[in-house]
Design a protein around this motif. Structure first.
Motif, short mmCIF file in Angstrom:
data_model
loop_
_atom_site.label_atom_id
_atom_site.label_comp_id
_atom_site.label_asym_id
_atom_site.label_seq_id
_atom_site.Cartn_x
_atom_site.Cartn_y
_atom_site.Cartn_z
N LYS A 9 0.84 -1.21 0.00
CA LYS A 9 0.00 0.00 0.00
C LYS A 9 0.87 1.26 0.00
CE LYS A 9 -3.90 1.99 2.46
NZ LYS A 9 -4.81 1.88 3.59
N THR A 10 1.92 1.26 0.80
CA THR A 10 2.80 2.43 0.87
C THR A 10 3.52 2.64 -0.46
OG1 THR A 10 3.12 2.13 3.24
CG2 THR A 10 4.75 3.48 2.10
N ALA A 13 1.18 4.08 -2.93
CA ALA A 13 0.94 5.51 -2.67
C ALA A 13 2.12 6.35 -3.16
CB ALA A 13 0.71 5.74 -1.18
N ALA A 39 2.21 11.78 -1.10
CA ALA A 39 1.83 10.43 -0.66
C ALA A 39 1.40 10.39 0.81
CB ALA A 39 2.99 9.46 -0.88
#
Length: 190
Positions: A9-10, A13, A39
């Motif tokens: 997920k990071t 982003a 982000a």
């Protein structure tokens, strides 16, 4: 081995932030601070995943090259003689995922190495598929392949940059014809 969902997920982003900045920004330089702010992460979180914005771009390019090869493979491009139509269809499958991003990349001289890599892949495929069917020294075949493939990629980039007002289908048709007939198609028939 599956990656931790938080990491996935990071990184997603970070990539999304980077590419949204790239689309808005005509400058080739994007900073870690800009990416982190967009982000909604800290700079150190960025550095946990990437060494630099260039490393992020490098990962992106490697992924694109991998995807392009998979698309070519799926269309059986490697199993037949050099087919410009199949090549363009494969490029378009890749580019249509985010045409705005690819148009931007086509307009940025600092990203020319990506298109050079695509050209080199296509050229090596052309040489490989043609080498068995033609009686020609390898150096000559290399030059022919460079000529045709460089022209195809340059023409494709002209279309991507919106420098011509032709449809994708028309560009593919012109380049397929030019690749097969060269200038003979343009000369008056006697």
């Amino acid at each position: 081995m599956a990656q931790d969902r938080r990491i996935v997920k990071t990184k997603a982003a970070i990539r999304e932030a980077f590419f949204s900045i790239m689309k808005e920004n005509s400058s080739a330089k994007i900073t870690v601070t800009e990416i982190a702010n967009r982000a909604n992460i800290d700079r150190k979180t960025f550095y946990l995943h990437y060494d630099s914005p260039e490393a992020l771009m490098d990962e992106f390019y490697k992924g694109l090259i991998h995807d392009f090869l998979l698309i070519l493979e799926k269309s059986d491009f490697f199993d037949r003689s050099f087919d410009v139509l199949a090549l363009f269809q494969s490029l378009n499958v890749l580019v249509q995922r985010d045409i705005e991003l690819y148009r931007h990349i086509a307009n940025m001289p600092s990203y020319a190495f990506f298109w050079e890599e695509i050209k080199n892949i296509i050229k090596s495929v052309a040489i490989e598929t043609m080498s068995d069917g033609v009686d020609m020294p390898k150096d000559e075949l290399e030059l022919y392949a460079e000529f045709y493939v460089a022209g195809i990629i340059a023409s494709y980039l002209i279309w991507l940059r919106n420098e011509v007002s032709l449809t994708e289908a028309k560009v593919v048709n012109i380049l397929s014809t030019a690749t097969f007939y060269g200038f003979q198609k343009l000369l008056p028939q006697k």
